[in-house]
Structure formats: structure tokens, C-alpha cells
Design a protein around this motif. Structure first.
Motif, short mmCIF file in Angstrom:
data_model
loop_
_atom_site.label_atom_id
_atom_site.label_comp_id
_atom_site.label_asym_id
_atom_site.label_seq_id
_atom_site.Cartn_x
_atom_site.Cartn_y
_atom_site.Cartn_z
N TYR A 62 33.70 3.55 78.73
CA TYR A 62 32.43 2.86 78.51
C TYR A 62 32.46 1.48 79.15
CZ TYR A 62 28.26 1.00 76.29
OH TYR A 62 27.00 0.46 76.08
N ASP A 63 31.47 1.22 80.04
CA ASP A 63 31.38 -0.10 80.68
C ASP A 63 29.95 -0.35 81.14
OD1 ASP A 63 32.15 -2.56 81.69
OD2 ASP A 63 32.86 -1.75 83.60
N SER A 64 29.00 -0.15 80.22
CA SER A 64 27.60 -0.35 80.61
C SER A 64 26.90 -1.36 79.71
CB SER A 64 26.87 1.00 80.67
OG SER A 64 27.08 1.75 79.49
N ASP A 65 25.92 -0.93 78.93
CA ASP A 65 25.14 -1.83 78.07
C ASP A 65 26.07 -2.64 77.16
OD1 ASP A 65 23.44 -3.06 76.26
OD2 ASP A 65 22.27 -1.26 75.85
N LYS A 66 26.05 -3.97 77.29
CA LYS A 66 26.97 -4.83 76.54
C LYS A 66 26.43 -5.23 75.18
CE LYS A 66 29.53 -4.98 80.26
NZ LYS A 66 30.75 -4.16 80.38
N SER A 67 25.19 -4.89 74.86
CA SER A 67 24.62 -5.31 73.58
C SER A 67 25.25 -4.56 72.41
CB SER A 67 23.10 -5.06 73.57
OG SER A 67 22.82 -3.67 73.50
N TYR A 68 25.17 -5.15 71.23
CA TYR A 68 25.72 -4.52 70.02
C TYR A 68 25.06 -3.17 69.76
CZ TYR A 68 27.28 -3.92 65.20
OH TYR A 68 27.85 -3.42 64.05
N ASN A 69 23.73 -3.16 69.75
CA ASN A 69 23.01 -1.92 69.45
C ASN A 69 23.25 -0.86 70.52
OD1 ASN A 69 21.99 -3.09 67.14
ND2 ASN A 69 19.99 -3.57 68.02
N GLY A 70 23.27 -1.28 71.78
CA GLY A 70 23.49 -0.34 72.87
C GLY A 70 24.86 0.31 72.77
N ARG A 71 25.86 -0.49 72.43
CA ARG A 71 27.23 0.04 72.29
C ARG A 71 27.31 1.01 71.11
NH1 ARG A 71 31.55 -2.83 74.78
NH2 ARG A 71 30.90 -4.74 75.82
N MET A 72 26.78 0.62 69.98
CA MET A 72 26.90 1.46 68.80
C MET A 72 26.26 2.82 69.01
SD MET A 72 28.81 -0.04 66.59
CE MET A 72 28.54 0.58 64.94
N TRP A 73 25.12 2.84 69.68
CA TRP A 73 24.47 4.12 69.98
C TRP A 73 25.34 4.95 70.92
CZ3 TRP A 73 23.05 6.30 74.63
CH2 TRP A 73 22.35 7.51 74.53
N ALA A 74 25.80 4.33 72.01
CA ALA A 74 26.56 5.08 73.02
C ALA A 74 27.92 5.52 72.49
CB ALA A 74 26.73 4.23 74.27
N TYR A 75 28.61 4.64 71.75
CA TYR A 75 29.92 5.02 71.20
C TYR A 75 29.80 6.29 70.35
CZ TYR A 75 31.88 0.33 72.28
OH TYR A 75 32.34 -0.80 72.90
N SER A 76 28.79 6.33 69.50
CA SER A 76 28.61 7.47 68.62
C SER A 76 28.35 8.75 69.41
CB SER A 76 27.45 7.20 67.66
OG SER A 76 27.22 8.30 66.82
N GLU A 77 27.48 8.65 70.43
CA GLU A 77 27.16 9.82 71.25
C GLU A 77 28.38 10.30 72.03
OE1 GLU A 77 24.20 11.60 71.33
OE2 GLU A 77 23.93 10.36 69.54
N LEU A 78 29.10 9.36 72.62
CA LEU A 78 30.27 9.72 73.43
C LEU A 78 31.38 10.33 72.58
CD1 LEU A 78 30.30 6.53 75.67
CD2 LEU A 78 29.94 8.86 76.50
N TYR A 79 31.60 9.73 71.41
CA TYR A 79 32.68 10.19 70.53
C TYR A 79 32.50 11.65 70.12
CZ TYR A 79 36.07 9.94 66.68
OH TYR A 79 37.14 10.15 65.84
N LYS A 80 31.26 12.06 69.92
CA LYS A 80 30.97 13.45 69.56
C LYS A 80 31.45 14.43 70.62
CE LYS A 80 26.58 12.20 67.32
NZ LYS A 80 25.11 12.32 67.50
N HIS A 81 31.47 13.97 71.86
CA HIS A 81 31.78 14.86 72.98
C HIS A 81 33.20 14.67 73.51
CE1 HIS A 81 27.67 16.44 73.50
NE2 HIS A 81 27.31 15.26 73.01
N LEU A 82 34.01 13.91 72.80
CA LEU A 82 35.41 13.73 73.18
C LEU A 82 36.26 14.75 72.43
CD1 LEU A 82 37.56 11.98 74.66
CD2 LEU A 82 37.69 10.58 72.57
N ARG A 83 37.05 15.50 73.15
CA ARG A 83 37.90 16.50 72.50
C ARG A 83 39.01 15.84 71.69
NH1 ARG A 83 42.99 17.02 74.67
NH2 ARG A 83 43.31 16.63 76.90
N LYS A 84 39.53 16.55 70.72
CA LYS A 84 40.68 16.06 69.99
C LYS A 84 41.85 15.92 70.96
CE LYS A 84 43.50 16.90 65.89
NZ LYS A 84 43.79 17.82 64.75
N GLY A 85 42.52 14.78 70.94
CA GLY A 85 43.58 14.50 71.91
C GLY A 85 43.07 13.81 73.15
N GLY A 86 41.74 13.65 73.25
CA GLY A 86 41.15 12.94 74.39
C GLY A 86 41.25 11.43 74.21
#
Length: 242
Positions: free
Chosen positions: A179-203
Motif C-alpha cells: 500500500y502506497d497511495s491515499d495517505k489520509s486516515y479514512n482512505g487508509r482504513m478503507w483500503a487496508y480492510s479491503e486489501l486484508y480480505k484478499h491476502l492469503r494466510k501466510g501472505g
């Protein structure tokens, strides 16, 4: 006017820079103190997390990195610098990555680091990057990525809220997220949650510039995530294995 598909992001930026302006740096002091207490070097993080030595990267890819540096010098538009390339490369090596997603491209340094590993396994890098609207900079996004690596690269030219659903429709599960895009708090929290869902275990999950606000710290604490913090060129990077 030429890109009506970017209008939703324009609206979000207007709100971010007016109504939610204070959120950009929410919790910054708290997180910088937290990060400083636990920060390690890039070399230490790679050894501790991945059990790998990072000594060979610069020598093995000397020519590719030198060519990229030359391309950056030639580029008429100034964008972000290289960042912690070894951390990204060895995350891909550790996971034997086949599919990687990143947000934020600029010159394409992080893209290059991922692709140098992915090409060994004919893997794919999915990148989200908001077009540069001034100085004709749009054409220079990913400028340092050589032609021989581009067949392993899918670049989505929208803001994250439009790019990520398109990426996830193409592929669901990823080995490494950067992750290296939207630096805002709200932008990060949204993206972190979405990305985390799609990360495999061990990723591996990597986020740059976590000292801008407390989004990364808050996300990790909310989800009981044990994270390592890397200090690199005066900034903090968060990294953990899911």
C-alpha cells in the motif's frame, strides 16, 4: 473533463480537503512515538520475518537498477523515489508470489521490485494508480519498468475505490499486498480492510509512510495483528505476515 470515470474521486478529494481535512494527520504524534519504539532496519525485518538475507539484491540486479535510475533522471516529471525495494522483493521471494497487488505506482520502483521476483514464476502484478492530471505526467507512470517485464503487469488507472474492485474481479487472493497511495486516515482504513480480505494466510502486507497518521497502528490493534515497523530514510513502513 476527459476522464468522467474519475469524477467520483474528484468528489472524494473535495470532501477530504474541506470537511475531513483534519483526518489526514489523525493520531500522527501517537503513531510516530509507537513506531519509533519498535522500528528496525530493513535488513533486520527481512531476516526476522522471512529468514532471508538481503545482500544479493543490489548485485544480482545491478544492471536493471542502474537502467531504472537513468530512466528516472531522464523523466521530465518528478515523482516519488525508490523506497524499500528489498523489503518488497524479498516478500515476493518468501511467499513464492504468483499474484501481487500494489496501490500507488509513480515512477514504478516498487513495481520493478515486485516484477523482478514475479517474472521467475510468470506471476502477475496488479497495480492501482490514480492518473496524474498536471504536467502531462500520466504518460510517465511506471516509467522505470522495462518493457521485458510489462507482460507480467496489469495497471489499473483509477483511484483505489474504483481500481481495487476491478482488480479483485480479475483475481481474488494475493500473496503480497503493498500500500502506497491515499495517505489520509479514512482512505487508509478503507483500503487496508479491503486489501486484508484478499491476502492469503501466510501472505505479506506492506504499507509505506505509516507515520502520516495512526491508521496503520489502529488497524493492527483492531485486528490483533503483530506487526514489524521498518525505519527507512526517516520514514516508517509497516509489514506483517497474515
Amino acid at each position: 473533463m476527459k476522464r468522467p470515470d474519475l469524477y467520483p474521486e474528484l468528489g472524494r478529494k473535495i470532501i477530504k480537503n474541506t470537511v475531513n481535512r483534519g483526518n489526514a494527520f489523525k493520531g500522527k504524534e501517537k503513531t510516530n512515538s509507537w513506531a519509533a519504539e519498535r522500528a528496525v532496519s530493513q535488513k533486520e525485518a527481512i531476516s526476522k520475518l522471512f529468514g532471508l538475507e538481503m545482500n544479493g539484491f543490489r548485485s544480482e540486479y545491478r544492471e536493471a537498477l542502474a537502467n531504472a535510475e537513468q530512466k528516472e533522471r531522464e523523466c521530465p516529471v518528478k515523482m516519488g523515489g525508490p523506497g524499500a525495494l528489498e523489503l518488497i522483493y524479498y516478500a515476493c521471494e518468501f511467499t513464492n508470489a504468483q499474484n501481487v497487488v500494489e496501490t500507488g505506482v509513480a515512477y514504478g520502483w516498487s513495481s520493478l521490485a515486485s516484477l523482478l521476483s514475479l517474472v521467475k514464476r510468470n506471476g502477475i502484478l496488479y497495480s492501482s494508480d490514480m492518473p496524474y492530471l498536471a504536467d502531462d505526467g500520466d504518460q510517465y507512470v511506471g516509467y522505470v519498468v522495462p518493457e521485458n517485464l510489462k507482460s507480467n503487469w496489469k495497471l489499473f488507472r483509477f483511484a483505489d475505490k474504483e481500481s481495487l474492485p476491478k482488480i479483485f474481479a480479475d483475481h481474488q487472493v494475493f500473496d503480497v499486498l503493498h500500500y502506497d497511495s491515499d495517505k489520509s486516515y479514512n482512505g487508509r482504513m478503507w483500503a487496508y480492510s479491503e486489501l486484508y480480505k484478499h491476502l492469503r494466510k501466510g501472505g505479506v502486507f506492506i504499507s509505506d509512510d505509516i507515520g502520516d497518521n495512526s491508521a496503520y497502528q489502529d488497524f493492527c490493534e483492531k485486528n490483533n495483528i503483530e506487526t514489524i515497523v521498518v525505519e527507512y530514510e526517516g520514514k516508517y513502513i509497516g509489514v506483517f505476515i497474515k
